[in-house]
Design an enzyme around this catalytic site. Structure first.
Site, PDB file in Angstrom:
ATOM      1  N   LYS A 102       1.311  -9.370  -0.534  1.00 38.88           N
ATOM      2  CA  LYS A 102       1.589  -8.460  -1.901  1.00 38.88           C
ATOM      3  C   LYS A 102       2.541  -7.412  -1.588  1.00 38.88           C
ATOM      4  O   LYS A 102       2.465  -6.621  -0.777  1.00 38.88           O
ATOM      5  CB  LYS A 102      -0.055  -7.943  -2.045  1.00 38.88           C
ATOM      6  CG  LYS A 102      -0.198  -7.102  -3.322  1.00 38.88           C
ATOM      7  CD  LYS A 102      -1.645  -6.812  -3.410  1.00 38.88           C
ATOM      8  CE  LYS A 102      -1.917  -6.279  -4.924  1.00 38.88           C
ATOM      9  NZ  LYS A 102      -1.215  -4.775  -5.094  1.00 38.88           N
ATOM     10  N   ASP A 132      -1.235  -2.983 -14.759  1.00 42.99           N
ATOM     11  CA  ASP A 132      -1.525  -2.457 -16.290  1.00 42.99           C
ATOM     12  C   ASP A 132      -2.095  -4.024 -16.879  1.00 42.99           C
ATOM     13  O   ASP A 132      -2.077  -3.938 -18.250  1.00 42.99           O
ATOM     14  CB  ASP A 132      -0.183  -2.259 -16.927  1.00 42.99           C
ATOM     15  CG  ASP A 132       0.155  -0.715 -16.496  1.00 42.99           C
ATOM     16  OD1 ASP A 132      -0.418  -0.122 -15.937  1.00 42.99           O
ATOM     17  OD2 ASP A 132       1.617  -0.691 -16.879  1.00 42.99           O
ATOM     18  N   CYS A 161       0.760  -1.308   0.028  1.00 46.41           N
ATOM     19  CA  CYS A 161      -0.030  -0.186   0.038  1.00 46.41           C
ATOM     20  C   CYS A 161       0.810   1.143  -0.010  1.00 46.41           C
ATOM     21  O   CYS A 161       1.485   1.473   0.826  1.00 46.41           O
ATOM     22  CB  CYS A 161      -1.083  -0.139   1.198  1.00 46.41           C
ATOM     23  SG  CYS A 161      -2.009   1.305   1.320  1.00 46.41           S
ATOM     24  N   ASN A 211       0.744  -8.144 -11.310  1.00 43.59           N
ATOM     25  CA  ASN A 211      -0.202  -6.950 -11.019  1.00 43.59           C
ATOM     26  C   ASN A 211       0.394  -5.590 -11.530  1.00 43.59           C
ATOM     27  O   ASN A 211       1.546  -5.579 -11.293  1.00 43.59           O
ATOM     28  CB  ASN A 211      -0.322  -6.893  -9.568  1.00 43.59           C
ATOM     29  CG  ASN A 211      -1.451  -5.878  -9.034  1.00 43.59           C
ATOM     30  OD1 ASN A 211      -1.238  -5.126  -8.159  1.00 43.59           O
ATOM     31  ND2 ASN A 211      -2.659  -5.855  -9.736  1.00 43.59           N
TER      32      ASN A 211
END
Length: 362
Positions: free
Chosen positions: A182, A245, A143, A243
């Protein structure tokens, strides 16, 4: 990576190591390998969880709530990720956090994402909530939002590999469900360490890693670097999810071919477009490009979305939260700008329904 014969496996590692050098198409069997990598029938296994396909709805704060996740699951997402949840908020029994963790049986498998920076709190809260019906626990290390980063959470964790190691190790030991992370390409151009973090994750027992091909410094600007995803894939044996585009069928196929990633995570391109998962699946299966919902289908989906939000959140919150969704759903339609303007003054579902039906008709 799933089952692969030895010849294909050798070709795969030769091919993926050439990512970013413009040589992926070279070598014996490259066409056969490309077909394998983009095979829509391949399933993705994350720990003991087997997904229907390799398409994943990315976790997005303020977007991937329960109603939207259900719509994306219906449209073919193999896994849906919930909005990120603060481990500290769970620790302090925050009521709003409990609502964020609500899961419907129809959306499973679902991944619940925690964020934080304290290894003990994250691992202990993971254990506390393990009985909830999520299938995978993800830890947010990507994030870019300042209020998260300034607390040393989210993508700020990439600056501290030792802390990353401690968080993953303790969480994996604390629960039986698969733990994933992530991450981003790195924190900034001077700290591109996705490969290092992915190797740490694998060594600590993580079941998969999702890589966004931008640094925290980039936020969502510029072009995602798919080369870093390929480098991570070539460096670890756990599933790697690409992850950044992936906006349609052709870009999904291109990422699979250029990076060799095991799964695709779709984020902002899914806003107002839960059909993107069907679009990608159709394209990978038969090359069909023109997969677009009718205005009637868009209208009906908006109203279904709103009705589900109404049941979950009540009219006051649901109508206000639907404003941004309606803006995304109707972008490009005639008179949609007027609808987006008017929706900001609406306070009831009746007003919302009337306005949507006026704009979207066939």
């Amino acid at each position: 990576m799933g089952k692969m014969n030895n010849v294909l496996k050798d070709e795969y590692f030769t091919w993926v190591s050439a990512a970013g050098k413009g040589r992926q198409g070279e070598g014996k069997g490259s066409e056969r390998l490309a077909e394998y990598m983009t095979d829509v029938s391949r399933k993705l296994r994350i720990g003991n969880v087997v997904l229907d396909n390799r398409l994943i709805l990315a976790p997005m704060a303020g977007v991937t709530d329960l109603p939207f996740r259900l719509l994306c699951r219906e449209q073919g997402a193999g896994l849906v990720c919930m909005e990120m949840v603060s481990a500290k908020a769970i620790f302090f029994h925050n009521k709003n956090t409990e609502n964020l963790m609500e899961i419907d049986p129809e959306e499973q498998p679902a991944a619940l994402q925690l964020f934080g920076s304290d290894p003990d709190i994250i691992s202990e809260m993971a254990k506390r909530i393990e009985e909830k019906p999520f299938s995978i626990l993800d830890i947010n290390m990507g994030c870019p939002v300042p209020k998260v980063v300034n607390n040393g959470e989210g993508s700020a964790l990439m600056k501290n590999p030792k802390l990353v190691e401690e968080i993953i190790t303790k969480t994996v030991k604390a629960i039986k469900k698969p733990v994933t992370i992530k991450i981003r390409k790195g924190f900034c151009d001077d700290l591109v360490n996705a490969v290092e973090i992915a190797k740490i994750a694998e060594g600590c027992g993580a079941a998969a890693v999702a890589v966004h091909g931008r640094t925290r410094e980039q936020y969502y600007s510029g072009k995602a670097d798919w080369d870093i995803i390929a480098r991570v894939k070539a460096s670890v044996s756990i599933p790697v999810i690409g992850n950044g585009d992936v906006t349609d069928g052709p870009s999904a196929k291109a990422m699979l071919e250029q990076t060799g990633c095991d799964g695709l995570m779709v984020g902002r391109a899914a806003r107002g477009n839960p059909w993107i998962f069907q679009e990608i699946l159709h394209y990978l299966e038969n090359g069909q490009k023109d997969f677009k919902p009718s205005a009637t289908e868009v209208r009906d989906t908006i109203l279904r979305h709103a009705k589900m939000a109404l049941r979950v959140k009540g009219e006051y919150t649901a109508v206000r939260e639907m404003r941004k969704h309606i803006g995304w759903y109707t972008a490009g339609y005639p008179n949609s700008a007027a609808l987006r303007r008017d929706i900001n003054t609406m306070e009831t579902f009746g007003e919302l329904e009337k306005a949507v039906k006026t704009i979207l008709w066939e």
